[in-house]
Scaffold this motif. Structure first.
Motif, PDB file in Angstrom:
ATOM      1  N   SER A 124      12.197  12.837  11.497  1.00 29.53           N
ATOM      2  CA  SER A 124      12.393  13.258  10.113  1.00 29.53           C
ATOM      3  C   SER A 124      11.526  12.425   9.183  1.00 29.53           C
ATOM      4  O   SER A 124      11.042  11.353   9.546  1.00 29.53           O
ATOM      5  N   SER A 125      11.334  12.956   7.984  1.00 33.30           N
ATOM      6  CA  SER A 125      10.587  12.257   6.942  1.00 33.30           C
ATOM      7  C   SER A 125      11.167  12.656   5.594  1.00 33.30           C
ATOM      8  O   SER A 125      11.513  13.830   5.392  1.00 33.30           O
ATOM      9  N   PRO A 126      11.282  11.710   4.654  1.00 34.46           N
ATOM     10  CA  PRO A 126      11.844  12.051   3.338  1.00 34.46           C
ATOM     11  C   PRO A 126      10.917  12.898   2.476  1.00 34.46           C
ATOM     12  O   PRO A 126      11.356  13.465   1.484  1.00 34.46           O
ATOM     13  N   SER A 127       9.639  12.969   2.835  1.00 34.77           N
ATOM     14  CA  SER A 127       8.684  13.733   2.009  1.00 34.77           C
ATOM     15  C   SER A 127       7.731  14.511   2.906  1.00 34.77           C
ATOM     16  O   SER A 127       6.650  14.039   3.251  1.00 34.77           O
ATOM     17  N   LEU A 128       8.146  15.724   3.292  1.00 32.61           N
ATOM     18  CA  LEU A 128       7.344  16.560   4.186  1.00 32.61           C
ATOM     19  C   LEU A 128       6.267  17.343   3.441  1.00 32.61           C
ATOM     20  O   LEU A 128       5.303  17.807   4.067  1.00 32.61           O
ATOM     21  N   LEU A 129       6.435  17.504   2.139  1.00 28.35           N
ATOM     22  CA  LEU A 129       5.526  18.351   1.375  1.00 28.35           C
ATOM     23  C   LEU A 129       4.936  17.558   0.213  1.00 28.35           C
ATOM     24  O   LEU A 129       5.661  16.923  -0.555  1.00 28.35           O
ATOM     25  N   ARG A 130       3.606  17.607   0.095  1.00 30.23           N
ATOM     26  CA  ARG A 130       2.904  16.913  -0.985  1.00 30.23           C
ATOM     27  C   ARG A 130       1.835  17.840  -1.573  1.00 30.23           C
ATOM     28  O   ARG A 130       1.281  18.681  -0.864  1.00 30.23           O
ATOM     29  N   THR A 131       1.536  17.647  -2.858  1.00 24.40           N
ATOM     30  CA  THR A 131       0.377  18.283  -3.474  1.00 24.40           C
ATOM     31  C   THR A 131      -0.618  17.185  -3.835  1.00 24.40           C
ATOM     32  O   THR A 131      -0.294  16.281  -4.616  1.00 24.40           O
ATOM     33  N   ILE A 132      -1.803  17.273  -3.254  1.00 25.14           N
ATOM     34  CA  ILE A 132      -2.802  16.214  -3.384  1.00 25.14           C
ATOM     35  C   ILE A 132      -4.018  16.746  -4.138  1.00 25.14           C
ATOM     36  O   ILE A 132      -4.676  17.683  -3.666  1.00 25.14           O
ATOM     37  N   PRO A 133      -4.356  16.165  -5.297  1.00 21.00           N
ATOM     38  CA  PRO A 133      -5.600  16.544  -5.973  1.00 21.00           C
ATOM     39  C   PRO A 133      -6.791  15.863  -5.292  1.00 21.00           C
ATOM     40  O   PRO A 133      -6.830  14.643  -5.175  1.00 21.00           O
ATOM     41  N   LEU A 134      -7.729  16.673  -4.840  1.00 19.36           N
ATOM     42  CA  LEU A 134      -8.912  16.150  -4.152  1.00 19.36           C
ATOM     43  C   LEU A 134     -10.150  16.441  -4.991  1.00 19.36           C
ATOM     44  O   LEU A 134     -10.493  17.605  -5.226  1.00 19.36           O
ATOM     45  N   LYS A 135     -10.805  15.402  -5.435  1.00 20.86           N
ATOM     46  CA  LYS A 135     -12.024  15.582  -6.215  1.00 20.86           C
ATOM     47  C   LYS A 135     -13.141  16.124  -5.317  1.00 20.86           C
ATOM     48  O   LYS A 135     -13.059  16.050  -4.089  1.00 20.86           O
ATOM     49  N   ALA A 136     -14.177  16.664  -5.952  1.00 24.69           N
ATOM     50  CA  ALA A 136     -15.316  17.197  -5.198  1.00 24.69           C
ATOM     51  C   ALA A 136     -15.955  16.109  -4.351  1.00 24.69           C
ATOM     52  O   ALA A 136     -16.123  14.968  -4.801  1.00 24.69           O
ATOM     53  N   LYS A 137     -16.274  16.463  -3.104  1.00 21.53           N
ATOM     54  CA  LYS A 137     -16.941  15.545  -2.181  1.00 21.53           C
ATOM     55  C   LYS A 137     -16.218  14.194  -2.099  1.00 21.53           C
ATOM     56  O   LYS A 137     -16.828  13.127  -2.209  1.00 21.53           O
ATOM     57  N   SER A 138     -14.903  14.244  -1.905  1.00 23.02           N
ATOM     58  CA  SER A 138     -14.124  13.000  -1.901  1.00 23.02           C
ATOM     59  C   SER A 138     -13.208  12.937  -0.685  1.00 23.02           C
ATOM     60  O   SER A 138     -13.005  13.926   0.013  1.00 23.02           O
TER      61      SER A 138
END
Length: 271
Positions: free
Chosen positions: A172-186
């Motif tokens: 189990s994990s307390p945080s299975l879902l994340r929204t990650i902002p990814l900059k261009a070419k990063s």
């Protein structure tokens, strides 16, 4: 000195591991999904590659968030293949590539529950290659641990990536879902805390991370796999085995040195 020798032998034997040969269940899953815009179908084959029968084998599928479950098979013998079809009506608004999480629930002969997961993808109208890729760390845990997902955006545009960590039911994990902002070419690293809920020591579990994002009327999806090996919580003695052996050798050498020195001193006085 003789008593010290026997005590040292007993101590070293107590620290030495005892080899044990164990049976195991290994289920290999193959899935072939199709989608015509209205009806989703998927043929699933599960083969027992271990040396012990699996019981109460049930296959379920998470089809882009929509669940479907098949009836359980009482007994899946060694080298036997179990084939089922998952089907459901579904409507998608965006063309692209979508994930399917296949979970196989089963028990051993003692009715202890296990689960095995795998990931496949299906295409709606257009098979779009994702510009976001990842690598998932392999880790070992006994009770808790942390794993790292490394993300890379190859595109010239920023992406808001939805990351879903997919674990078997024993972890189990307390945080299975994340929204990650990814900059261009990063690149970006995402950490997940993982806990052993009911996994037995010696088991190795496949885990996955699904990375999805939208661009206009199109949906992109990719997945990456890793492994978590569950170790025995060894306690103080086994976890410090080398240190304790080293200390036993040092104390034994010191004991022999001082006894030999005292013996030589008494011998020189008696001359």
């Amino acid at each position: 000195m003789r008593s010290l020798f026997f005590l040292s032998v007993i101590f070293l034997l107590a620290l030495s591991p005892t080899p044990v040969k164990a049976s195991f269940i290994t289920l290999e899953t193959h899935a072939n999904p199709t989608y015509d815009g209205k009806r989703f179908k998927m043929a699933v084959d599960v083969t027992n590659k271990g040396d012990e029968s699996a019981y109460n084998v049930q296959i379920s599928a998470d089809i882009n968030g929509q669940m479907s479950t098949t009836p359980a098979k009482d007994n899946l013998q060694v080298k036997e293949k179990h084939s089922v079809e998952v089907a459901t009506d579904m409507t998608l608004t965006k063309a692209g590539r979508y994930p399917v999480i296949v979970t196989v629930d089963y028990t051993d002969a003692n009715q202890y529950p296990f689960s095995a997961i795998s990931i496949t993808h299906f295409v709606y109208r257009e098979n779009l290659p994702s510009q976001v890729f990842g690598t998932l760390q392999n880790i070992e845990i006994s009770t808790t641990g942390s794993l790292t997902l490394s993300l890379k955006n190859l595109d010239e545009k920023e992406k808001n990536v939805t990351v879903r960590l997919v674990l078997p039911k024993e972890l189990s994990s307390p945080s299975l879902l994340r929204t990650i902002p990814l900059k261009a070419k990063s690149e970006e690293k995402v950490s997940f805390d993982v806990k052993n809920f009911s996994a037995l020591p010696g088991s190795t579990y496949s885990i996955f991370a699904i990375m999805g994002y939208d661009a206009g009327d199109l949906h992109y999806s990719a997945s990456v796999g890793g492994n978590i090996k569950v170790m025995q919580d060894q306690g103080f003695v086994k976890s410090n085995q080398r240190l304790l052996i080293g200390l036993a050798i040092v104390f034994g050498a010191v004991f022999v040195y001082f006894n030999l020195r005292a013996f030589l001193t008494r011998r020189s006085r008696n001359r």
